[in-house]
Design an enzyme around this catalytic site. Structure first.
Site, PDB file in Angstrom:
ATOM      1  N   GLU A 161       0.932  -1.538   0.160  1.00 58.67           N
ATOM      2  CA  GLU A 161       0.367   0.318  -0.393  1.00 58.67           C
ATOM      3  C   GLU A 161       0.886   1.398  -0.154  1.00 58.67           C
ATOM      4  OE1 GLU A 161      -2.706   0.878  -0.657  1.00 58.67           O
ATOM      5  OE2 GLU A 161      -4.688  -1.322  -0.025  1.00 58.67           O
ATOM      6  N   HIS A 162      -0.107   2.116  -0.010  1.00 57.69           N
ATOM      7  CA  HIS A 162       0.833   3.708  -0.168  1.00 57.69           C
ATOM      8  C   HIS A 162       1.971   3.677   0.973  1.00 57.69           C
ATOM      9  CE1 HIS A 162      -2.976   4.340   1.581  1.00 57.69           C
ATOM     10  NE2 HIS A 162      -2.193   5.612   2.117  1.00 57.69           N
ATOM     11  N   LYS A 163       3.084   4.608   0.576  1.00 53.02           N
ATOM     12  CA  LYS A 163       3.660   4.849   1.540  1.00 53.02           C
ATOM     13  C   LYS A 163       4.606   3.881   2.259  1.00 53.02           C
ATOM     14  CE  LYS A 163       2.722   9.725   1.951  1.00 53.02           C
ATOM     15  NZ  LYS A 163       1.935  11.062   2.893  1.00 53.02           N
TER      16      LYS A 163
END
Length: 211
Positions: free
Chosen positions: A139-141
């Protein structure tokens, strides 16, 4: 025109790596493996040519061909990467399946294996020489260090940090914000809700340290 690739290793993920390069219409020139019994055999019509340390094949790397390291044992994978760095002054290329999705905002190092249906979100940072099996979600980051392995179908939630050499088994879920320490191991199917220290092994739902 992309250069052909020589795959270092002819077991485990090597067959999948060939399929990944085929998915991108990149020619695989051959495999190199230390197991002499494999020399002269074929994987899906592509020959196992000889030993990874053979100068006759190594001298092709950089000039006529790229290299990819398809070796799951982290120590031997690292040895082959350093061999290419030292002897040929090159970094292995990434093997990224055409059916994976990588955000335009994600960053990738060198020599990563990313199989079909992997999803890498915005702002994610993937180091070098990672192995990410089919249908894993990053997922993001989220941040992955070098030489990290992620099993098939695993979900790495937002802003998770996974340090160098960590191994995450198939179907695990790592909850947002957790850190998985260097060389830690997470068993298949585990749900990790708290950070895991370096060299620790955890398993279960919720994941607990195995003594």
């Amino acid at each position: 025109m992309e250069k052909p690739v020589i795959i270092f290793g002819a077991k485990g993920i090597a067959h999948s790596a060939l399929e990944i390069f085929n998915s991108n219409n990149v020619v695989v020139f051959g495999f190199l493996d230390e197991d002499e019994k494999l020399h002269g055999t074929e994987i899906n019509t592509v020959s196992v040519l000889g030993n990874p340390e053979d100068d006759g094949f190594l001298k092709l790397i950089g000039q006529k061909a790229e290299a990819f390291v398809a070796e799951e044992n982290p120590k031997y994978r690292k040895f082959l990467v350093e061999l290419l760095n030292d002897r040929r002054k090159v970094q292995p290329v990434n093997a990224i399946h055409q059916r994976s999705y990588i955000s335009t905002d994600a960053t990738l190092g060198h020599g990563n294996f990313i199989n079909a249906n992997v999803n890498i979100g915005a702002g994610a940072e993937i180091g070098s020489h990672c192995i990410i099996h089919s249908a894993a979600v990053i997922e993001h980051k989220a941040k992955l260090g070098d030489f990290v392995q992620i099993g098939a179908g695993t979900v790495i939630n937002a802003e998770v940090t996974i340090e160098e050499g960590a191994f995450i088994g198939s179907g695990a879920t790592i909850i947002s914000g957790v850190t998985i320490g260097k060389n830690a191991r997470v068993g298949a199917g585990s749900v990790v809700i708290a950070s895991v220290g370096s060299n620790e092994t955890v398993f279960g739902n919720p994941a607990a340290k195995i003594k």
